[in-house]
Design a protein around this motif. Structure first.
Motif, mmCIF file in Angstrom:
data_model
loop_
_atom_site.group_PDB
_atom_site.id
_atom_site.type_symbol
_atom_site.label_atom_id
_atom_site.label_comp_id
_atom_site.label_asym_id
_atom_site.label_seq_id
_atom_site.Cartn_x
_atom_site.Cartn_y
_atom_site.Cartn_z
ATOM 1 N N ASN A 1 0.820 -1.201 0.000
ATOM 2 C CA ASN A 1 0.000 0.000 0.000
ATOM 3 C C ASN A 1 0.862 1.263 0.000
ATOM 4 O OD1 ASN A 1 -2.598 0.855 -0.353
ATOM 5 N ND2 ASN A 1 -3.304 0.377 1.694
ATOM 6 N N GLN A 2 2.170 1.110 -0.205
ATOM 7 C CA GLN A 2 3.043 2.236 -0.503
ATOM 8 C C GLN A 2 4.505 1.845 -0.725
ATOM 9 O OE1 GLN A 2 3.617 5.443 2.333
ATOM 10 N NE2 GLN A 2 3.713 6.941 0.682
ATOM 11 N N VAL A 3 5.183 1.291 0.273
ATOM 12 C CA VAL A 3 6.639 1.145 0.207
ATOM 13 C C VAL A 3 7.093 0.347 -1.012
ATOM 14 C CG1 VAL A 3 8.636 0.078 1.343
ATOM 15 C CG2 VAL A 3 7.070 1.504 2.661
ATOM 16 N N MET A 4 6.359 -0.698 -1.375
ATOM 17 C CA MET A 4 6.783 -1.506 -2.510
ATOM 18 C C MET A 4 6.766 -0.712 -3.812
ATOM 19 S SD MET A 4 8.126 -4.360 -3.318
ATOM 20 C CE MET A 4 7.815 -5.543 -2.033
ATOM 21 N N SER B 1 -7.977 0.776 -0.957
ATOM 22 C CA SER B 1 -6.676 0.984 -1.571
ATOM 23 C C SER B 1 -6.293 2.459 -1.545
ATOM 24 C CB SER B 1 -6.694 0.486 -3.009
ATOM 25 O OG SER B 1 -5.536 0.904 -3.696
ATOM 26 N N PHE B 2 -5.002 2.705 -1.296
ATOM 27 C CA PHE B 2 -4.468 4.060 -1.344
ATOM 28 C C PHE B 2 -3.973 4.413 -2.747
ATOM 29 C CE2 PHE B 2 -4.454 3.431 3.173
ATOM 30 C CZ PHE B 2 -4.584 4.702 3.714
ATOM 31 N N MET B 3 -3.930 3.445 -3.651
ATOM 32 C CA MET B 3 -3.357 3.692 -4.967
ATOM 33 C C MET B 3 -4.089 4.786 -5.717
ATOM 34 S SD MET B 3 -2.386 -0.133 -6.269
ATOM 35 C CE MET B 3 -3.985 -0.792 -5.889
ATOM 36 N N GLN B 4 -5.434 4.763 -5.636
ATOM 37 C CA GLN B 4 -6.189 5.727 -6.425
ATOM 38 C C GLN B 4 -5.963 7.152 -5.931
ATOM 39 O OE1 GLN B 4 -9.187 7.498 -5.357
ATOM 40 N NE2 GLN B 4 -8.817 6.841 -3.260
ATOM 41 N N GLY B 5 -5.486 7.331 -4.704
ATOM 42 C CA GLY B 5 -5.170 8.658 -4.213
ATOM 43 C C GLY B 5 -3.706 9.008 -4.338
ATOM 44 N N TYR B 6 -2.844 8.099 -3.929
ATOM 45 C CA TYR B 6 -1.416 8.367 -3.980
ATOM 46 C C TYR B 6 -0.927 8.580 -5.404
ATOM 47 C CZ TYR B 6 -0.175 7.395 0.907
ATOM 48 O OH TYR B 6 -0.021 7.458 2.257
ATOM 49 N N MET B 7 -1.418 7.788 -6.344
ATOM 50 C CA MET B 7 -0.882 7.836 -7.701
ATOM 51 C C MET B 7 -1.563 8.858 -8.589
ATOM 52 S SD MET B 7 -0.094 3.840 -8.519
ATOM 53 C CE MET B 7 1.141 2.933 -7.579
ATOM 54 N N ARG B 8 -2.696 9.377 -8.162
ATOM 55 C CA ARG B 8 -3.422 10.362 -8.963
ATOM 56 C C ARG B 8 -2.707 11.711 -8.922
ATOM 57 N NH1 ARG B 8 -8.119 9.704 -6.696
ATOM 58 N NH2 ARG B 8 -8.015 11.562 -5.383
ATOM 59 N N ALA B 9 -2.815 12.466 -9.993
ATOM 60 C CA ALA B 9 -2.167 13.768 -10.073
ATOM 61 C C ALA B 9 -2.716 14.717 -9.012
ATOM 62 C CB ALA B 9 -2.385 14.372 -11.462
ATOM 63 N N GLY C 1 0.156 12.444 -6.344
ATOM 64 C CA GLY C 1 1.158 12.476 -7.401
ATOM 65 C C GLY C 1 2.376 11.629 -7.155
ATOM 66 N N ASP C 2 2.229 10.573 -6.346
ATOM 67 C CA ASP C 2 3.352 9.664 -6.121
ATOM 68 C C ASP C 2 3.622 8.826 -7.367
ATOM 69 O OD1 ASP C 2 3.412 10.597 -3.553
ATOM 70 O OD2 ASP C 2 3.515 8.625 -2.625
ATOM 71 N N ASP C 3 4.805 8.195 -7.374
ATOM 72 C CA ASP C 3 5.183 7.282 -8.451
ATOM 73 C C ASP C 3 5.137 7.951 -9.821
ATOM 74 O OD1 ASP C 3 6.130 4.814 -7.742
ATOM 75 O OD2 ASP C 3 4.469 3.699 -8.601
ATOM 76 N N PRO C 4 5.665 9.173 -9.970
ATOM 77 C CA PRO C 4 5.549 9.872 -11.261
ATOM 78 C C PRO C 4 6.332 9.168 -12.370
ATOM 79 C CG PRO C 4 7.012 11.052 -9.774
ATOM 80 C CD PRO C 4 6.396 9.973 -8.970
ATOM 81 N N PRO C 5 5.646 8.683 -13.400
ATOM 82 C CA PRO C 5 6.321 7.964 -14.486
ATOM 83 C C PRO C 5 7.315 8.844 -15.235
ATOM 84 C CG PRO C 5 3.961 7.551 -14.519
ATOM 85 C CD PRO C 5 4.184 8.678 -13.565
ATOM 86 N N THR C 6 8.326 8.214 -15.764
ATOM 87 C CA THR C 6 9.345 8.927 -16.531
ATOM 88 C C THR C 6 8.944 9.024 -18.002
ATOM 89 O OG1 THR C 6 10.526 6.861 -16.971
ATOM 90 C CG2 THR C 6 11.180 8.107 -15.004
ATOM 91 N N LYS C 7 9.538 9.983 -18.668
ATOM 92 C CA LYS C 7 9.346 10.080 -20.115
ATOM 93 C C LYS C 7 9.941 8.840 -20.781
ATOM 94 C CE LYS C 7 9.721 13.416 -23.892
ATOM 95 N NZ LYS C 7 10.177 12.502 -24.942
#
Length: 473
Positions: free
Chosen positions: A59-62, A280-288, A296-302
């Motif tokens: 739910n985050q560290v991984m 799940s925290f994914m829908q909040g942590y990973m959303r812009a 905005g966690d886990d910001p993908p690279t170009k």
């Protein structure tokens, strides 16, 4: 499977009356008086699942370990974060005291001790024999999973297969990697021989026979035992004809809330929104941040965005590229993870999205890779990878590739297909490409050879004088 988090505690209330201390507490739970019924066994095994959903794991560290320490995600480029640990993982300035190493280590060992306790005590419960065997198999499966996590990230780790009952003998040295893998295969094999192919009702999501087979295939792939990997992967593929597994028609279908634990799911971490504290925290942590107040966690690279062709249907499922506005002009590449967004979630931590640990698509890629390593131009290897490519809207792989060309094609397909599903670091380590890939994405990041393995947490070494450190730290 609904999370059943069992908390074992001793409740002692002290008052000014000394006679209270003479009474035996009425709410003491221990293996001696807890493991009495089948319900106790079920609750104990459910407690082994619950750490998977911890912020210290999936739910985050991984995400930080698997994405932000690779070429798939990176802080910077106009983004700011106050989280020093994430920046240190991102830029390879971490030390043995970086908090995430301790968080994942201790959470895995907490889960392993729960599994050990269940395996030690469930055999003594008078209950249905089939259910008893299944519960022991689930505990063995999960113990193997946690050790598979630890050995790939840290290398040698303490191998403990008996429950910790008191404060004696807590100092345990690290075991050789080969010994850890031997135990992992043994536990997954126990699970394979005792678990059902599927479940119904609220038991959906528990470990299955197919999941155990799939993880054994992944272990053999990691160990480069190609013939064993392909043979075990084929056993999982053969279950498709029984209606156990299959690919959804559309790639995006695999991540719909409505398709949780569906035909493409081999093993996934369960999420339950709706105010139960298990969303799940994914829908909040990973959303812009400018999209319904995400983090905005886990910001993908170009780098990963450009790895997809414009015709690849997976790109716009996995990644969401914004324009400016709404993205601030200071963010050079405003891209975020798109595959885990629950449109019905009203708050972070309330997503109903399960987190896929193992999908059927991966077993096809394992099969293709393992076959190719045994000889080029294997038609079954081509058939397996082409199923993945065709669903993504891509043509069949070019025929008659050399063994090396096919190998690189599989590596690329794994990156694109399994993006942000907790595989990237593992893949770069086992293929020896971690330093090369990260440096290609950001030339300023130079990974030292010893940083391929994470350091043993300093606080653990302070507590256990028998723990040696990985060389270089």
């Amino acid at each position: 499977m609904k999370h059943i988090i069992t908390i074992l505690f001793v409740g002692l209330i002290f008052t000014s009356c000394s006679k209270v201390l003479d009474k035996k507490p009425e709410a003491v739970f221990s293996p001696a008086n807890f493991y009495k019924t089948s319900a106790d066994g079920i609750a104990a095994v459910s407690a082994v699942y619950s750490p998977l959903f911890s912020p210290n794991l999936y739910n985050q560290v991984m995400w930080v370990f698997q994405d932000q320490s690779t070429d798939d995600a990176e802080w910077g480029n106009g983004r700011n974060t106050a989280n020093q640990a994430k920046n240190d993982l991102d830029k390879y300035t971490f030390t043995p005291s970086t908090v995430y190493f301790y968080a994942l280590w201790t959470t895995c060992y907490q889960a392993i001790n729960r599994a050990n306790t269940a395996i030690d005590n469930i055999p003594g419960i008078t209950m249905d024999a089939t259910l008893k065997s299944r519960l022991i198999g689930e505990a063995a499966f999960l113990r193997a999973f946690y050790y598979f996590t630890l050995v790939r990230l840290y290398g040698k780790v303490p191998l403990i297969t008996k429950a910790t009952k008191d404060l004696s003998n807590l100092n345990v040295p690290r075991s050789p990697v080969d010994s850890v893998y031997t135990q992992i295969i043994k536990d997954f094999t126990v699970a394979e021989n005792s678990l059902p192919l599927s479940y119904s009702g609220t038991d959906k999501g528990r470990a299955t026979k197919g999941a155990a087979k799939a993880f054994v295939a992944s272990v053999y792939l990691t160990l480069q035992q190609w013939d064993k990997a392909s043979a075990k992967a084929k056993e999982v593929i053969d279950l498709e004809s029984q209606g156990i597994y299959g690919l959804w028609t559309n790639y995006s279908d695999a991540f719909l809330v409505a398709n949780k634990n569906g035909k493409e799911s081999i093993f996934e971490i369960q999420a339950l929104g709706g105010g139960f504290g298990q969303g799940s925290f994914m829908q909040g942590y990973m959303r812009a941040p400018y999209d319904r107040g995400g983090y905005g966690d886990d910001p993908p690279t170009k780098n990963i965005y450009d790895s997809y062709s414009t015709s690849d249907k997976r790109r716009d499922v996995n990644l969401k590229l914004f324009t400016s506005p709404p993205a601030p002009s200071s963010i050079l590449f405003p891209c975020y993870v798109g595959k885990y967004q629950d449109p019905g979630a009203t708050a972070n931590g309330e997503g109903n999205n399960n987190y896929p640990i193992f999908r059927y698509a991966e077993i096809l890629l394992i099969y293709a890779e393992a076959l190719n390593e045994q000889g080029s131009n294997n038609p079954d290897a081509y058939a397996a990878i082409n199923r993945i490519r065709n669903r993504a809207g891509l043509n069949d792989l070019t025929p008659n590739l050399s063994q090396g060309q096919f190998r690189d094609s599989v590596y690329l397909e794994r990156r694109l297909e399994l993006a942000f599903e907790g595989h990237r670091r593992y893949d770069l380590i086992r293929t020896g490409k971690l330093a090369e890939a990260v440096n290609a994405q950001n030339p300023s990041i130079i990974i030292k050879p010893y940083q391929v393995l994470f350091p043993i947490p300093q606080s653990e070494r302070d507590a256990n004088h028998m723990l040696d450190q990985n060389p270089g730290y």
